[in-house]
Design a protein around this motif. Sequence first.
Motif, mmCIF file in Angstrom:
data_model
loop_
_atom_site.group_PDB
_atom_site.id
_atom_site.type_symbol
_atom_site.label_atom_id
_atom_site.label_comp_id
_atom_site.label_asym_id
_atom_site.label_seq_id
_atom_site.Cartn_x
_atom_site.Cartn_y
_atom_site.Cartn_z
ATOM 1 N N SER A 1 -16.287 -4.148 -0.980
ATOM 2 C CA SER A 1 -15.347 -3.687 -1.994
ATOM 3 C C SER A 1 -14.359 -4.809 -2.337
ATOM 4 O O SER A 1 -14.156 -5.749 -1.566
ATOM 5 C CB SER A 1 -14.584 -2.459 -1.491
ATOM 6 N N GLN A 2 -13.742 -4.698 -3.489
ATOM 7 C CA GLN A 2 -12.794 -5.722 -3.951
ATOM 8 C C GLN A 2 -11.578 -5.799 -3.032
ATOM 9 O O GLN A 2 -11.083 -6.881 -2.732
ATOM 10 C CB GLN A 2 -12.366 -5.420 -5.386
ATOM 11 N N ARG A 3 -11.072 -4.633 -2.543
ATOM 12 C CA ARG A 3 -9.910 -4.625 -1.660
ATOM 13 C C ARG A 3 -10.229 -5.328 -0.339
ATOM 14 O O ARG A 3 -9.442 -6.127 0.154
ATOM 15 C CB ARG A 3 -9.473 -3.179 -1.372
ATOM 16 N N GLU A 4 -11.421 -5.062 0.213
ATOM 17 C CA GLU A 4 -11.810 -5.698 1.466
ATOM 18 C C GLU A 4 -12.027 -7.194 1.266
ATOM 19 O O GLU A 4 -11.749 -7.995 2.148
ATOM 20 C CB GLU A 4 -13.076 -5.045 2.010
ATOM 21 N N PHE A 5 -12.524 -7.574 0.079
ATOM 22 C CA PHE A 5 -12.730 -8.989 -0.222
ATOM 23 C C PHE A 5 -11.397 -9.735 -0.273
ATOM 24 O O PHE A 5 -11.281 -10.857 0.212
ATOM 25 C CB PHE A 5 -13.462 -9.127 -1.563
ATOM 26 N N GLU A 6 -10.378 -9.110 -0.851
ATOM 27 C CA GLU A 6 -9.074 -9.765 -1.000
ATOM 28 C C GLU A 6 -8.235 -9.699 0.278
ATOM 29 O O GLU A 6 -7.578 -10.661 0.641
ATOM 30 C CB GLU A 6 -8.306 -9.123 -2.149
#
Length: 62
Positions: free
Chosen positions: A29-34
């Motif tokens: 997910s984008q949140r986990e990536f950031e």
Amino acid sequence: MCIPHGATRSKDNGFVKEKKSPKHVKKVSQREFEKGDPDFVDERTSSYTPKKKGSFFDELFS
């Protein structure tokens, strides 16, 4: 017209092809990536410290 030797398939050899797992990596997910993985556990035994590079003469006379 020529027929290849293996084209007739006269008998079954009992070979069963096993199912392989997919080779692609699951998209995160984008949140986990950031922000990073909240369940990550750092298992390194020591931290990385780069070697200090001295001059040739420091190594020669020490």
